[in-house]
Scaffold this motif. Structure first.
Motif, PDB file in Angstrom:
ATOM      1  N   GLY A 253       0.893  -1.053   0.078  1.00 50.85           N
ATOM      2  CA  GLY A 253      -0.047  -0.110   0.151  1.00 50.85           C
ATOM      3  C   GLY A 253       0.778   1.166  -0.053  1.00 50.85           C
ATOM      4  N   ASN A 254       0.118   2.455   0.437  1.00 52.42           N
ATOM      5  CA  ASN A 254       1.125   3.816   0.169  1.00 52.42           C
ATOM      6  C   ASN A 254       1.561   3.929   1.651  1.00 52.42           C
ATOM      7  OD1 ASN A 254       1.480   6.192  -0.865  1.00 52.42           O
ATOM      8  ND2 ASN A 254       0.372   7.053   0.760  1.00 52.42           N
ATOM      9  N   ASN A 255       2.912   4.370   1.370  1.00 56.17           N
ATOM     10  CA  ASN A 255       3.840   4.558   2.714  1.00 56.17           C
ATOM     11  C   ASN A 255       3.807   6.340   2.499  1.00 56.17           C
ATOM     12  OD1 ASN A 255       5.512   5.236   4.719  1.00 56.17           O
ATOM     13  ND2 ASN A 255       6.965   3.226   4.167  1.00 56.17           N
ATOM     14  N   PRO A 256       3.057   6.922   3.470  1.00 51.37           N
ATOM     15  CA  PRO A 256       3.104   8.414   3.649  1.00 51.37           C
ATOM     16  C   PRO A 256       4.734   8.967   3.736  1.00 51.37           C
ATOM     17  CG  PRO A 256       1.967   7.580   5.476  1.00 51.37           C
ATOM     18  CD  PRO A 256       2.378   6.591   4.659  1.00 51.37           C
ATOM     19  N   VAL A 257       5.462   8.197   4.429  1.00 52.49           N
ATOM     20  CA  VAL A 257       6.746   8.736   4.656  1.00 52.49           C
ATOM     21  C   VAL A 257       7.687   8.743   3.178  1.00 52.49           C
ATOM     22  CG1 VAL A 257       8.844   8.277   5.617  1.00 52.49           C
ATOM     23  CG2 VAL A 257       6.968   7.931   7.051  1.00 52.49           C
ATOM     24  N   LEU A 258       7.551   7.829   2.542  1.00 52.17           N
ATOM     25  CA  LEU A 258       7.936   7.722   1.350  1.00 52.17           C
ATOM     26  C   LEU A 258       7.332   8.256   0.106  1.00 52.17           C
ATOM     27  CD1 LEU A 258       9.153   3.841   1.126  1.00 52.17           C
ATOM     28  CD2 LEU A 258      10.603   5.946   1.385  1.00 52.17           C
ATOM     29  N   ARG A 259       6.055   8.747   0.476  1.00 56.40           N
ATOM     30  CA  ARG A 259       4.952   8.998  -0.677  1.00 56.40           C
ATOM     31  C   ARG A 259       4.942   8.178  -2.023  1.00 56.40           C
ATOM     32  NH1 ARG A 259       5.710  15.932  -0.304  1.00 56.40           N
ATOM     33  NH2 ARG A 259       5.300  15.997   1.833  1.00 56.40           N
ATOM     34  N   ALA A 260       5.126   7.017  -1.605  1.00 53.16           N
ATOM     35  CA  ALA A 260       5.137   5.906  -2.539  1.00 53.16           C
ATOM     36  C   ALA A 260       4.497   4.596  -2.373  1.00 53.16           C
ATOM     37  CB  ALA A 260       6.605   5.683  -3.186  1.00 53.16           C
ATOM     38  N   GLN A 261       4.352   3.783  -3.097  1.00 47.50           N
ATOM     39  CA  GLN A 261       4.050   2.499  -2.912  1.00 47.50           C
ATOM     40  C   GLN A 261       5.051   1.618  -2.215  1.00 47.50           C
ATOM     41  OE1 GLN A 261       0.591   1.032  -3.401  1.00 47.50           O
ATOM     42  NE2 GLN A 261       0.356   3.334  -3.145  1.00 47.50           N
ATOM     43  N   ASP A 262       4.725   0.995  -1.136  1.00 48.15           N
ATOM     44  CA  ASP A 262       5.739   0.063  -0.336  1.00 48.15           C
ATOM     45  C   ASP A 262       5.054  -1.275  -0.084  1.00 48.15           C
ATOM     46  OD1 ASP A 262       8.114  -0.446   0.928  1.00 48.15           O
ATOM     47  OD2 ASP A 262       7.664   1.301   2.368  1.00 48.15           O
ATOM     48  N   ASP A 263       5.744  -2.221   0.568  1.00 43.32           N
ATOM     49  CA  ASP A 263       5.328  -3.560   0.738  1.00 43.32           C
ATOM     50  C   ASP A 263       6.181  -4.159   1.850  1.00 43.32           C
ATOM     51  OD1 ASP A 263       7.345  -5.684  -0.602  1.00 43.32           O
ATOM     52  OD2 ASP A 263       7.051  -4.022  -1.897  1.00 43.32           O
ATOM     53  N   ILE A 264       5.614  -4.994   2.376  1.00 37.40           N
ATOM     54  CA  ILE A 264       6.098  -5.879   3.777  1.00 37.40           C
ATOM     55  C   ILE A 264       5.965  -7.306   3.277  1.00 37.40           C
ATOM     56  CG2 ILE A 264       6.090  -6.295   6.286  1.00 37.40           C
ATOM     57  CD1 ILE A 264       4.884  -3.380   6.477  1.00 37.40           C
TER      58      ILE A 264
END
Length: 462
Positions: free
Chosen positions: A373-384
């Motif tokens: 989903g979206n990571n507001p810190v990166l302002r980009a899509q991220d995953d775990i």
């Protein structure tokens, strides 16, 4: 027999119970249902009939012979009808325990659907009052779920227990290859999954590359065309299902992407996907912690061998035939670390579930799965890779799974910590890494200072 302790114990428990018991056993082809029933039959006196894919009169003839040999030790003549056959069992059973196993029941009820109603009447009028244990087993999951246990089935409401036979997990699968290293055991599981018949096809006396060459790539070998044969036996339009499975194996995971790839209408594609989910070949996934109807839904191949076969064999068959099995297997193994990414995440998820059952995690998770989903810190899509959450989402375990050939560097350590910032600061966060090739010295030092768990392949087998 490897594994299946809990399944045999459930069968034994039902066998020990007094009165009428009716178990439905089902599971995909090759998963070992018949092996379990045969092992159970060796321990108890049972009527074991395995229906064949032939017409009704021949199945009745064979069934007649089986039950007469059991009760009278001789075969006199076939029964004239299924009513007579089941009534004979009622008369002969008396007060003693009788166990009747019908394996591959769809082959019996398919040619003659009235068998279900005849069986229902015998249960209602006689068997429910005697000491009888009935087991109906089948490989056609949709048939067993809909035609036997479904609301419109004559047998609906008579079943007292169900048992779905699932593939082995990575630990039980490893028992097939005691001579392999821990890494080789995991790769074998990543290629074959936990289906016993597939696991038996590989030999630990050969390398993984040799096994792929001889048991998958060689024309005429059992695994060379197995997924295609399975679809032809189960489905009417294997061509379209093949296309969907190929699309998912190539990474087209959303229904719009799948429909575009195979050039089919989205609604039609959705119906076929539902069928493949019933066959336990694919499953729907949503980001861990999100609602069931999330718009981020994706579909993944849960059968590891199907993912392997559609990624390599189905897509490259002509090329591999020109290349030859030896060179083709070598090329596949050169790509295996990349292929193992998803399989290794599944292995690590199984490990977390096992640790949770042992109460060896900081909490017992209410949900475990991949998150994206979206990571507001990166302002980009991220995953775990793996996220485990407690019931109210106030505590989480953030896990990264690495199947690379080099020790995990600090950059990837930092990536997981950054990804966790997509979740509230108030959440209590635990961090875990599982790496095939260990960790660099700086990562080990920092993890010790921050109480972060670092695991290796060896830990997965403890």
């Amino acid at each position: 027999m490897i594994g299946r302790t809990s399944e045999l114990e459930q069968l034994n428990m039902l066998h020990r119970s007094e009165g009428f018991s009716f178990l439905i056993m089902y599971g995909r082809r090759r998963v070992g249902k018949t092996t379990i029933l045969q092992e159970f039959s060796h321990r108890h006196s049972v009527i074991f009939y395995s229906a064949q894919e032939k017409n009704d009169s021949l199945n009745l003839f064979d069934f007649s012979k089986t039950v007469q040999l059991y009760f009278d030790q001789q075969f006199i003549a076939p029964f004239s009808s299924w009513e007579d056959a089941f009534s004979y069992i009622t008369r002969k059973s008396g007060n003693k325990k009788t166990t009747l196993i019908i394996d591959e029941f769809p082959f019996m009820a398919g040619p003659n659907p009235s068998v279900k109603s005849i069986l229902q009447r015998e249960i209602d009028h006689h068997w429910k009052d005697i000491n009888l244990f009935l087991i109906l087993c089948g490989s056609s999951i949709s048939f067993m779920l809909n035609n036997i246990m479904g609301y419109e089935s004559p047998l609906y409401g008579r079943v007292t227990a169900t048992m779905e036979i699932l593939p082995f997990d990575y630990l039980d699968s490893a028992l097939f290859f005691p001579g392999y290293s821990e890494e080789e055991k995991l790769i074998a599981y990543g290629i074959l999954g936990g289906v016993p018949r597939y696991l038996n096809a590989f030999s630990e006396t050969r390398s993984l590359e040799e096994n792929i060459q001889k048991e998958v790539l060689r024309n005429g070998s059992f695994l060379n065309d197995e997924p295609m044969m399975m679809l032809r036996m189960e489905l009417r339009e294997p061509g379209l299902y093949n296309s969907i499975l190929e699309a998912i194996a190539k990474g087209y995971n959303k229904i719009t992407e799948i429909a575009d790839y195979i050039h089919e209408d989205r609604s039609k594609c959705g119906k076929y996907i539902t069928t493949l989910m019933t066959l336990r070949l694919i499953e729907k996934r949503i980001p861990c912690g999100e609602p069931e109807h999330s718009r981020k839904t994706i579909y993944v191949l849960t059968d590891h061998f199907c993912r392997f076969w559609y990624r390599y064999i189905f897509t490259n068959r002509s090329y591999y035939e020109m290349l030859g099995p030896a060179d083709a297997s070598r090329e596949i193994m050169s790509d295996i670390s990349d292929f193992m990414g998803l399989a290794f995440e599944d292995i690590c998820r199984q490990y977390l579930v096992r640790q949770a059952k042992r109460r060896k995690l900081p909490f017992v998770p209410a949900r475990i799965g991949k998150w994206w989903g979206n990571n507001p810190v990166l302002r980009a899509q991220d995953d775990i890779d793996l996220l485990a959450l407690n019931s109210n989402k106030t505590e989480g375990i953030f896990c990264e799974c690495k199947f690379t050939s080099r020790p995990m560097p600090m950059e990837e350590y930092e990536d997981l910590l950054t990804a966790s910032k997509a979740f509230p600061e108030s959440m209590k966060k635990h961090f875990m890494f599982i790496s095939r090739s260990g960790y660099t010295a700086p990562v080990q030092k920092r993890a010790a200072e921050e109480e972060v768990v670092l695991l290796t392949l060896h830990d997965l087998f403890l």
